[in-house]
Enzyme design. Structure first.
Site, PDB file in Angstrom:
ATOM      1  N   GLU A  27      -7.084   7.534  10.530  1.00  0.00           N
ATOM      2  CA  GLU A  27      -7.840   8.113   8.980  1.00  0.00           C
ATOM      3  C   GLU A  27      -8.909   7.418   8.835  1.00  0.00           C
ATOM      4  OE1 GLU A  27      -4.333   7.836   6.697  1.00  0.00           O
ATOM      5  OE2 GLU A  27      -3.185   9.024   8.156  1.00  0.00           O
TER       6      GLU A  27
ATOM      7  N   ASN B  32       0.727  -1.057  -0.005  1.00  0.00           N
ATOM      8  CA  ASN B  32      -0.073   0.030  -0.027  1.00  0.00           C
ATOM      9  C   ASN B  32       0.830   1.233  -0.008  1.00  0.00           C
ATOM     10  OD1 ASN B  32      -2.196  -1.451  -0.009  1.00  0.00           O
ATOM     11  ND2 ASN B  32      -3.144  -0.667   1.938  1.00  0.00           N
ATOM     12  N   MET B  33       0.441   2.164  -0.790  1.00  0.00           N
ATOM     13  CA  MET B  33       1.154   3.450  -0.876  1.00  0.00           C
ATOM     14  C   MET B  33       1.357   4.132   0.437  1.00  0.00           C
ATOM     15  SD  MET B  33       0.839   6.084  -3.720  1.00  0.00           S
ATOM     16  CE  MET B  33      -0.456   5.710  -4.597  1.00  0.00           C
ATOM     17  N   LYS B  34       0.899   3.926   1.363  1.00  0.00           N
ATOM     18  CA  LYS B  34       1.056   4.526   2.709  1.00  0.00           C
ATOM     19  C   LYS B  34       2.148   3.746   3.307  1.00  0.00           C
ATOM     20  CE  LYS B  34      -0.799   5.698   7.191  1.00  0.00           C
ATOM     21  NZ  LYS B  34      -0.683   6.885   7.189  1.00  0.00           N
ATOM     22  N   GLY B  35       2.231   2.394   3.073  1.00  0.00           N
ATOM     23  CA  GLY B  35       3.428   1.492   3.698  1.00  0.00           C
ATOM     24  C   GLY B  35       3.086   1.314   5.215  1.00  0.00           C
TER      25      GLY B  35
END
Lengths: 251, 521
Positions: free
Chosen positions: B310, A125-128
């Protein structure tokens, strides 16, 4: 040179170890003595049963301390581990750009019945994970996360289709070593499939997987819990570059 | 008691938005049925057996439904049960099912009876079933009242050895140490089986198969231990996956107290086709509503797959949607155990304050719902000592905000299936904190403009925006675009779509007619 070590509790070399376990007997002085006898058999002395408590009418919980009589020569310890340096996000990308000159195709999946994508998502995932960016953010990677419940056959098909350079397989939930069966099956199917890059880097990961195990099964690396994306990315890029050079030099 | 001084208009608007965006789905649901609904209908008539040949016996309900051709099935399995009854009024239902399964009775060759004929042929069976559902509800009400008041949060423990007889041992030990609810977690991927396994089982992966016999064995063991402890021990299982409706029926028949049942979990986290899930959840909830079973939803999963801080608004938005689907099926608020979790990154400054904010927010917005609170898992590392502290903080939030069902954390989370002593320590942790902080929730108030209250208000604002966006595009489209849990799912993708079919104009399902709430437009 030998370096003899023992567990360290209060004083260096005291060999102190804490243990907790359950015995399937009613709480009683005999149960307490049984716990002591266990520790004796395990090579402990100065045994202290710090806590004994009934968990049910037939089970007793113990917290026990003991000083071990065993010792280890630390200098004799050898383990397989990844030798490559761990680079950060920018350096991994720079290395791919300079040494490989095209995007690396990386495919990830949870195979078999496992629906727990927490591991593979942490890497992709992008966020890591833990402030370490995931593969989807690497400009010099084409990251494909196939997520959960991917059958081995499906995954292999995808690897051919996407012309993968590396594959990451995650297994989180398992029982009675079912994950090992699945991981080995993947290598079997892979062997019998044409169109797979001979240099495909095979990586597995999960809470029950060690690098040593992964090597024995025939993977290139195994990663345990807490692994950050950059650690895996560094391994992939180093292995790819080394592999590439060795191919060049043999021609 | 509401504590956060939320803008009630915003909360009401969220509810209205959820109602609006569920409406078109509800229309779709009412026009369709599934193979699992038809099999559940047969189960409601009392069909339970399985073919005995082969290593994995096939349930008679599957054999029966698979024998009906698709065109005929669009009239509902009940139509053909009635047709067979009319042809041979003496035949027992199980005899009929065996004959259909063997092939000696060809359902497809029978003439279609008229609506009146169907009604008449099935009436005795239908009446008996409705009585069974009512009896199941009353029985549980009686048991809950019988032993006196039990403090909440209820301590909910999971057993998962794979062997139902071993599960019983674990469950009894848990009950003796204070557990109020036992959940038997299912074998990994049972949710992807398009049939319900049969009989008592002793092998499973990561859990124990949900079978009717297993339900019976555990229920009986818990009834015995309830008598012994003078405290009613509740039983929970999973009505999710491809057999939601069937497991709901089994749960009613075996007097289960709770079923995990979520209108969207299967779509997002199990890749089950969304149409299948929407249609199935409705019928399963009709049964659950009548049988007085509490549902528990799976919003905690939004927080385990993505960063919790989030995603709290996604949890709340999903609560509103799940609530609306449940209302449409006639569930009372007291049956809707909406789920959430303590999953924030513990290194975030004031993460505990934000967890408290979220937990209080859910209670303020859903005061009558038996909220289910899930323990930390994502940031558990294998350091069992730190994990134990983390679980203690979770327990403190649970009791202080009056969560109703608290799934107890295990200090060995991320290592293995809990051992006996892990559950014991988990219970000791909860027993201590729930007792020592029993009235804390009544004693504390929050600074009306403090960090905690502001956090709660911002989650409501984000939820409202999120629901507006969903409303704009439609629920199915937003799922396709990965709005929930960053998990895009195609409306015709995933498992089980082939089991969905449009009901014919003359479709008949006497149970659906009776169980459907009447007052809805």
């Amino acid at each position: 040179m030998t370096t003899i070590i023992k567990p360290f509790g209060d004083i260096h070399g005291d060999g102190m170890v804490q243990l907790s376990f359950t015995l399937p007997v009613q709480t009683s002085p005999e149960a307490k003595q049984a716990a002591v006898e266990f520790l004796k058999k395990m090579g402990f002395e100065k045994i202290l049963v710090a806590h004994m408590e009934a968990m049910s009418t037939e089970t007793t919980f113990f917290v026990v301390y003991g000083s071990t009589t065993h010792e280890i020569d630390f200098s004799s310890i050898k383990v397989s581990k990844l030798e490559n340096p761990v680079l950060n996000f920018e350096d991994v990308n720079k290395l791919i750009e300079e040494k490989i000159g095209r995007k690396l195709v990386v495919v990830g999946a949870c195979i078999g019945s496992d629906a727990h994508t927490v591991g593979i998502d942490a890497i992709f995932n992008m966020k890591g994970f833990a402030h370490d960016w995931g593969f989807e953010r690497y400009p010099w990677m084409k990251a494909h996360n196939l997520r959960a419940q991917v059958s081995v056959e499906e995954l292999v098909k995808k690897l051919v289709e996407l012309e993968a350079d590396a594959v990451l397989i995650s297994r989180v939930v398992t029982q009675r070593d079912e994950h090992i069966v699945e991981l080995k099956k993947f290598l079997e199917v892979l062997k019998n499939t044409p169109g797979i890059s001979p240099k495909l880097i095979k990586i597995c990961g999960g809470p029950r997987i060690t690098h040593q195990d992964a090597l024995t099964w025939g993977y290139d690396a195994g990663f345990g819990p807490g692994t950050k994306p950059s650690q895996v990315a560094s391994f992939i890029v180093h292995r790819f570059v080394q592999g590439k050079e060795s191919v060049v030099s043999s021609q | 008691m509401a504590k956060l001084n939320l803008d009630r208009d915003k909360v009401d608007t969220c509810r209205e938005l959820a109602e609006g965006l569920v409406r078109p789905i509800q229309k779709y649901i009412e026009m369709h049925s599934t193979v699992s609904i038809e099999r559940a209908t047969l189960r409601l008539f009392g069909l339970t057996g399985a073919s005995s040949d082969g290593p994995t016996p096939t349930p008679l309900t599957n054999l029966f439904v698979d024998k009906i051709d698709r065109y005929k099935l669009s009239l509902g399995a009940a139509t053909w049960v009635a047709a067979a009854k009319i042809k041979n009024p003496k035949i027992s239902f199980s005899e009929m099912a065996h004959k259909v399964a063997e092939g000696s009775l060809d359902i497809n060759s029978l003439p279609e009876p008229s609506f009146e004929e169907i009604k008449q042929a099935l009436k005795p069976g239908v009446d008996e079933t409705i009585k069974m559902l009512d009896a199941s509800r009353r029985h549980k009400e009686k048991m809950r009242g019988r032993f006196g008041y039990q403090w909440t949060p209820f301590r909910y423990l999971i057993v998962a050895t794979g062997n139902i007889h071993e599960d019983v041992k674990q469950a009894v030990t848990c009950a003796q140490n204070g557990a109020d609810i036992i959940a038997v977690i299912r074998s990994t991927a049972q949710s992807l089986l398009d049939y319900v396994p049969h009989g008592a089982t002793t092998e499973g992966f990561g859990g124990t198969y949900a079978t009717q016999e297993n339900f019976k064995i555990m229920r009986q063991a818990l009834d015995e231990v309830s008598e012994e402890l003078n405290r009613y021990i509740r039983l929970c299982n999973y009505s999710s996956g491809l057999c939601m409706p069937e497991i709901a029926v089994m749960g009613a028949q075996e007097n289960l107290d709770y079923l995990l049942n979520d209108a969207m979990y299967g779509i997002l986290f199990r890749d089950i086709n969304m149409k299948r899930t929407f249609v199935d959840q409705y019928f399963s909830r009709l049964i659950v509503a009548r049988a007085g079973i509490g549902i528990q939803t799976g919003e905690d999963n939004y927080l385990t797959t993505a960063e919790a801080y989030e995603n709290h608004h996604q949890v709340l938005a999903s609560h509103f949607i799940n609530e609306q689907f449940a209302k449409n099926a006639g569930l009372r608020e007291e049956q809707m155990g909406l789920g959430h979790a303590f999953e924030m990154d513990p290194t975030i400054e004031d993460s505990f304050v934000y967890e408290l904010a979220m937990a209080q927010l859910v209670r303020d917005v859903f005061p009558r719902h038996p909220i289910k609170y899930m323990p930390p898992t994502r940031h558990m590392t294998g350091d069992i000592f730190t994990s134990h502290v983390y679980d203690a903080m979770f327990n403190l939030v649970g009791v202080a905000t009056k969560q109703v069902v608290q799934l107890l954390g295990m200090n060995t989370e991320a290592i293995h299936n809990p051992h006996l002593q892990d559950r014991f320590l988990g219970l000791k942790n909860a027993n201590y904190i729930f007792n020592s902080a029993r009235s804390l929730g009544d004693e504390i108030q929050f600074n009306p403009n403090g960090k905690l209250a502001r956090r709660a208000r911002s989650v409501v604002d984000n939820t409202l925006d999120f629901l507006k966006k969903i409303k704009e595009h439609g629920l199915m489209e937003t799922i396709e675009n990965g709005y929930f849990a960053n998990m895009p799912r195609k409306r015709d993708g995933g498992r089980g779509l082939e089991g969905v079919f449009q009901k014919a104009r003359r479709y008949c399902n006497p149970f659906m007619d009776i169980l459907q709430p009447k007052e809805r437009d």
